[in-house]
Scaffold this motif. Structure first.
Motif, PDB file in Angstrom:
ATOM      1  N   LEU A  20      46.318  37.104  45.159  1.00 34.88           N
ATOM      2  CA  LEU A  20      46.847  37.394  46.690  1.00 34.88           C
ATOM      3  C   LEU A  20      46.242  38.893  46.730  1.00 34.88           C
ATOM      4  O   LEU A  20      45.898  39.235  47.832  1.00 34.88           O
ATOM      5  CB  LEU A  20      48.262  37.192  46.695  1.00 34.88           C
ATOM      6  N   PHE A  21      46.886  39.936  45.764  1.00 34.38           N
ATOM      7  CA  PHE A  21      46.773  41.259  46.150  1.00 34.38           C
ATOM      8  C   PHE A  21      45.213  41.508  46.426  1.00 34.38           C
ATOM      9  O   PHE A  21      44.475  42.291  47.169  1.00 34.38           O
ATOM     10  CB  PHE A  21      47.122  42.142  45.044  1.00 34.38           C
ATOM     11  N   LEU A  22      44.323  40.930  45.454  1.00 35.91           N
ATOM     12  CA  LEU A  22      42.877  40.876  45.612  1.00 35.91           C
ATOM     13  C   LEU A  22      42.309  40.528  47.059  1.00 35.91           C
ATOM     14  O   LEU A  22      41.609  40.895  47.651  1.00 35.91           O
ATOM     15  CB  LEU A  22      42.075  40.218  44.440  1.00 35.91           C
ATOM     16  N   ALA A  23      42.876  39.233  47.441  1.00 43.48           N
ATOM     17  CA  ALA A  23      42.506  38.603  48.596  1.00 43.48           C
ATOM     18  C   ALA A  23      42.692  39.438  49.736  1.00 43.48           C
ATOM     19  O   ALA A  23      42.058  39.501  50.761  1.00 43.48           O
ATOM     20  CB  ALA A  23      43.205  37.380  48.949  1.00 43.48           C
ATOM     21  N   ARG A  24      43.919  40.366  49.850  1.00 43.76           N
ATOM     22  CA  ARG A  24      44.258  41.304  50.943  1.00 43.76           C
ATOM     23  C   ARG A  24      43.510  42.617  50.821  1.00 43.76           C
ATOM     24  O   ARG A  24      43.816  43.372  51.579  1.00 43.76           O
ATOM     25  CB  ARG A  24      45.898  41.441  50.913  1.00 43.76           C
ATOM     26  N   GLY A  25      42.474  42.659  49.927  1.00 44.89           N
ATOM     27  CA  GLY A  25      41.567  43.874  49.841  1.00 44.89           C
ATOM     28  C   GLY A  25      41.964  44.917  48.903  1.00 44.89           C
ATOM     29  O   GLY A  25      41.411  46.004  49.092  1.00 44.89           O
ATOM     30  N   HIS A  26      43.076  44.599  47.994  1.00 40.16           N
ATOM     31  CA  HIS A  26      43.331  45.545  47.055  1.00 40.16           C
ATOM     32  C   HIS A  26      42.492  45.637  45.768  1.00 40.16           C
ATOM     33  O   HIS A  26      41.956  44.634  45.547  1.00 40.16           O
ATOM     34  CB  HIS A  26      44.838  45.620  46.844  1.00 40.16           C
ATOM     35  N   ASP A  27      42.546  46.729  45.138  1.00 41.84           N
ATOM     36  CA  ASP A  27      42.027  46.787  43.582  1.00 41.84           C
ATOM     37  C   ASP A  27      43.250  46.371  42.697  1.00 41.84           C
ATOM     38  O   ASP A  27      44.341  46.809  42.964  1.00 41.84           O
ATOM     39  CB  ASP A  27      41.648  47.965  43.259  1.00 41.84           C
ATOM     40  N   ASP A  46      39.534  32.814  40.197  1.00 39.46           N
ATOM     41  CA  ASP A  46      38.564  32.197  40.634  1.00 39.46           C
ATOM     42  C   ASP A  46      38.952  30.801  41.339  1.00 39.46           C
ATOM     43  O   ASP A  46      38.264  30.425  42.136  1.00 39.46           O
ATOM     44  CB  ASP A  46      37.395  31.789  39.592  1.00 39.46           C
ATOM     45  N   ASN A  47      39.737  30.067  40.511  1.00 46.13           N
ATOM     46  CA  ASN A  47      40.225  28.877  41.155  1.00 46.13           C
ATOM     47  C   ASN A  47      40.928  29.020  42.593  1.00 46.13           C
ATOM     48  O   ASN A  47      40.953  28.063  43.227  1.00 46.13           O
ATOM     49  CB  ASN A  47      40.974  28.000  40.206  1.00 46.13           C
ATOM     50  N   ALA A  48      41.658  30.090  42.737  1.00 40.60           N
ATOM     51  CA  ALA A  48      42.547  30.274  44.050  1.00 40.60           C
ATOM     52  C   ALA A  48      41.734  30.628  45.169  1.00 40.60           C
ATOM     53  O   ALA A  48      42.116  30.701  46.227  1.00 40.60           O
ATOM     54  CB  ALA A  48      43.580  31.143  43.553  1.00 40.60           C
ATOM     55  N   TRP A  49      40.676  31.432  44.684  1.00 40.90           N
ATOM     56  CA  TRP A  49      39.655  32.140  45.768  1.00 40.90           C
ATOM     57  C   TRP A  49      39.483  31.201  46.980  1.00 40.90           C
ATOM     58  O   TRP A  49      39.842  31.488  48.145  1.00 40.90           O
ATOM     59  CB  TRP A  49      38.744  32.821  45.228  1.00 40.90           C
ATOM     60  N   PRO A  50      38.812  29.887  46.595  1.00 44.19           N
ATOM     61  CA  PRO A  50      38.417  29.057  47.723  1.00 44.19           C
ATOM     62  C   PRO A  50      39.488  28.690  48.675  1.00 44.19           C
ATOM     63  O   PRO A  50      39.422  28.594  49.764  1.00 44.19           O
ATOM     64  CB  PRO A  50      37.856  27.930  47.101  1.00 44.19           C
ATOM     65  N   THR A  51      40.643  28.354  48.049  1.00 42.44           N
ATOM     66  CA  THR A  51      42.167  28.167  48.853  1.00 42.44           C
ATOM     67  C   THR A  51      42.283  29.479  49.733  1.00 42.44           C
ATOM     68  O   THR A  51      42.681  29.194  50.976  1.00 42.44           O
ATOM     69  CB  THR A  51      43.220  27.896  47.801  1.00 42.44           C
ATOM     70  N   LEU A  52      42.388  30.485  49.289  1.00 44.91           N
ATOM     71  CA  LEU A  52      42.640  31.661  50.218  1.00 44.91           C
ATOM     72  C   LEU A  52      41.650  31.608  51.208  1.00 44.91           C
ATOM     73  O   LEU A  52      41.920  32.288  52.207  1.00 44.91           O
ATOM     74  CB  LEU A  52      42.732  33.063  49.131  1.00 44.91           C
ATOM     75  N   GLU A  53      40.287  31.712  50.786  1.00 42.36           N
ATOM     76  CA  GLU A  53      39.266  31.393  51.920  1.00 42.36           C
ATOM     77  C   GLU A  53      39.563  30.538  53.107  1.00 42.36           C
ATOM     78  O   GLU A  53      39.338  30.872  54.124  1.00 42.36           O
ATOM     79  CB  GLU A  53      37.855  31.409  51.197  1.00 42.36           C
ATOM     80  N   THR A  54      39.808  29.326  52.556  1.00 41.22           N
ATOM     81  CA  THR A  54      39.984  28.339  53.627  1.00 41.22           C
ATOM     82  C   THR A  54      41.369  28.643  54.476  1.00 41.22           C
ATOM     83  O   THR A  54      41.091  28.313  55.610  1.00 41.22           O
ATOM     84  CB  THR A  54      40.602  26.984  52.709  1.00 41.22           C
ATOM     85  N   TRP A  57      42.913  34.002  54.351  1.00 42.67           N
ATOM     86  CA  TRP A  57      43.572  35.222  53.812  1.00 42.67           C
ATOM     87  C   TRP A  57      42.882  36.412  53.112  1.00 42.67           C
ATOM     88  O   TRP A  57      43.271  37.085  52.482  1.00 42.67           O
ATOM     89  CB  TRP A  57      44.901  34.555  52.906  1.00 42.67           C
ATOM     90  N   VAL A  58      41.424  36.095  53.115  1.00 49.58           N
ATOM     91  CA  VAL A  58      40.749  36.749  52.473  1.00 49.58           C
ATOM     92  C   VAL A  58      40.352  38.112  53.157  1.00 49.58           C
ATOM     93  O   VAL A  58      39.466  37.641  54.333  1.00 49.58           O
ATOM     94  CB  VAL A  58      39.503  36.155  51.740  1.00 49.58           C
ATOM     95  N   ALA A  59      40.613  39.285  53.294  1.00 51.24           N
ATOM     96  CA  ALA A  59      40.068  40.334  53.934  1.00 51.24           C
ATOM     97  C   ALA A  59      38.647  40.928  53.801  1.00 51.24           C
ATOM     98  O   ALA A  59      38.237  40.382  52.522  1.00 51.24           O
ATOM     99  CB  ALA A  59      41.170  41.621  53.684  1.00 51.24           C
ATOM    100  N   PRO A 142      52.881  32.400  43.984  1.00 50.56           N
ATOM    101  CA  PRO A 142      52.864  33.583  44.831  1.00 50.56           C
ATOM    102  C   PRO A 142      51.611  33.722  45.961  1.00 50.56           C
ATOM    103  O   PRO A 142      51.980  34.143  46.789  1.00 50.56           O
ATOM    104  CB  PRO A 142      52.962  34.448  43.854  1.00 50.56           C
ATOM    105  N   HIS A 143      50.651  33.298  45.533  1.00 54.15           N
ATOM    106  CA  HIS A 143      49.263  33.229  46.438  1.00 54.15           C
ATOM    107  C   HIS A 143      49.497  32.380  47.578  1.00 54.15           C
ATOM    108  O   HIS A 143      48.840  32.704  48.561  1.00 54.15           O
ATOM    109  CB  HIS A 143      47.942  33.172  45.709  1.00 54.15           C
TER     110      HIS A 143
END
Length: 306
Positions: A20-27, A46-54, A57-59, A142-143
């Motif tokens: 989640l923190f990565l998707a929101r643009g943080h290091d 890596d597995n969560a990333w496509p869901t966050l993109e869907t 929520w990816v900045a 949490p994500h």
């Protein structure tokens, strides 16, 4: 502006936070003592990333490549603007871990624990700066699940509470401030209350495990995805709202409350629940159920968004 966020403990909860923190643009700098800790965390992200993109929520500029891993929690916490601790749910372990993080993180950095039931006043027993420490309890995963319970201790400053609430809002969470420390916080106690009665009804032979679950999932659970019990009953009161509900339905509800059970998790009761869940799950593995849950969560989150 991107910040360096530290995730201390990169198991299922910590890795989900990191995604989640990565998707929101943080290091994100993570730490975990497990030999498989880094591989697990990277695979989870890596597995969560496509869901966050869907979910959208990816900045812009966000990337899993901005994830770093350290064996030493001191290295991960060094220079962090916010620290999310998600280590083992053992008080003695968290006391030592918080002391280590407290010594390493910048003096004004908020340190939050994902603990599902421990008290921050006890976790910070060895900290030099307990005033900047809070509980920041998420719901799994949490994500995806928005709720975060923010709890201060007897030495936590109001500024730390405000900073934690603001940070969680900034990453798309829905934080609530719990004003008094209680074991299990609030949401877990509400879950425990419902589960206690479900266990009682199963143990008394009133209903099967599967039907007890269905009674929630296909009934009030659908409403609870949109509003909590108070607002639900406010609507149940019709035009008169909660005042009408209390005056007309309140006595009946009180009689139900008075009749609720208080089961004990004896070996026999535990076995009944375990066997009933196995029958309900059938051939679906834990992984199958997790994938199904996450697909449905995406649909619910989309439907429930303002």
């Amino acid at each position: 502006m991107p910040h360096h966020i530290a995730v201390i403990g990169a198991g299922t909860i910590g890795a989900s936070w990191a995604a989640l923190f990565l998707a929101r643009g943080h290091d994100v700098a993570a730490s975990d003592p497990s030999p498989q800790g880094e591989a697990f965390a990277r695979r989870f992200i890596d597995n969560a990333w496509p869901t966050l993109e869907t979910l959208g929520w990816v900045a812009p500029g966000a990337s899993p490549s901005r994830f770093r891993f350290h064996k030493d929690p001191t290295a991960a916490a060094d220079g962090a603007a916010f620290v999310q601790e998600s280590g083992p749910e053992r008080e003695e372990a968290k006391v030592d871990l918080f002391a280590t993080i407290d010594a390493a993180a910048p003096p004004d950095t908020v340190i939050a624990s994902s603990s599902s039931g421990l008290l921050i006043s006890r976790i910070t027993a060895k900290c030099r700066r307990p005033e900047r420490c809070v509980i920041g309890h998420p719901f799994n995963p949490p994500h995806l699940i928005p709720l975060v319970e923010v709890v201060g201790g007897d030495r936590t400053s109001p500024q730390a509470i405000d900073a934690a609430m603001a940070f969680y809002r900034s990453v798309g969470k829905h934080p609530i401030h719990i004003k008094k420390e209680v074991r299990g916080h609030v949401a877990n106690r509400l879950q425990a209350a419902l589960w206690r009665e479900a266990i009682h009804l199963v143990a008394e032979g009133v209903v099967s495990v599967a039907d007890a679950d269905a009674a929630v999932a296909y009934g009030p659970g659908l409403r609870w995805a949109l509003m909590g019990p108070h607002l639900t009953f406010h609507l149940a009161g019709g035009e008169g709202g909660m005042a009408h509900f209390m005056s007309h339905i309140g006595p009946a509800v009180q009689s139900w409350m008075d009749d609720l059970g208080a089961p004990r998790l004896t070996p026999e009761v535990q076995q009944t629940i375990v066997a009933g869940v196995a029958e309900e799950a059938g051939t679906r593995s834990i992984a199958d159920l997790q994938k199904w849950r996450d697909r449905k969560l995406i649909d619910i989150l989309r439907a429930a968004s303002p």
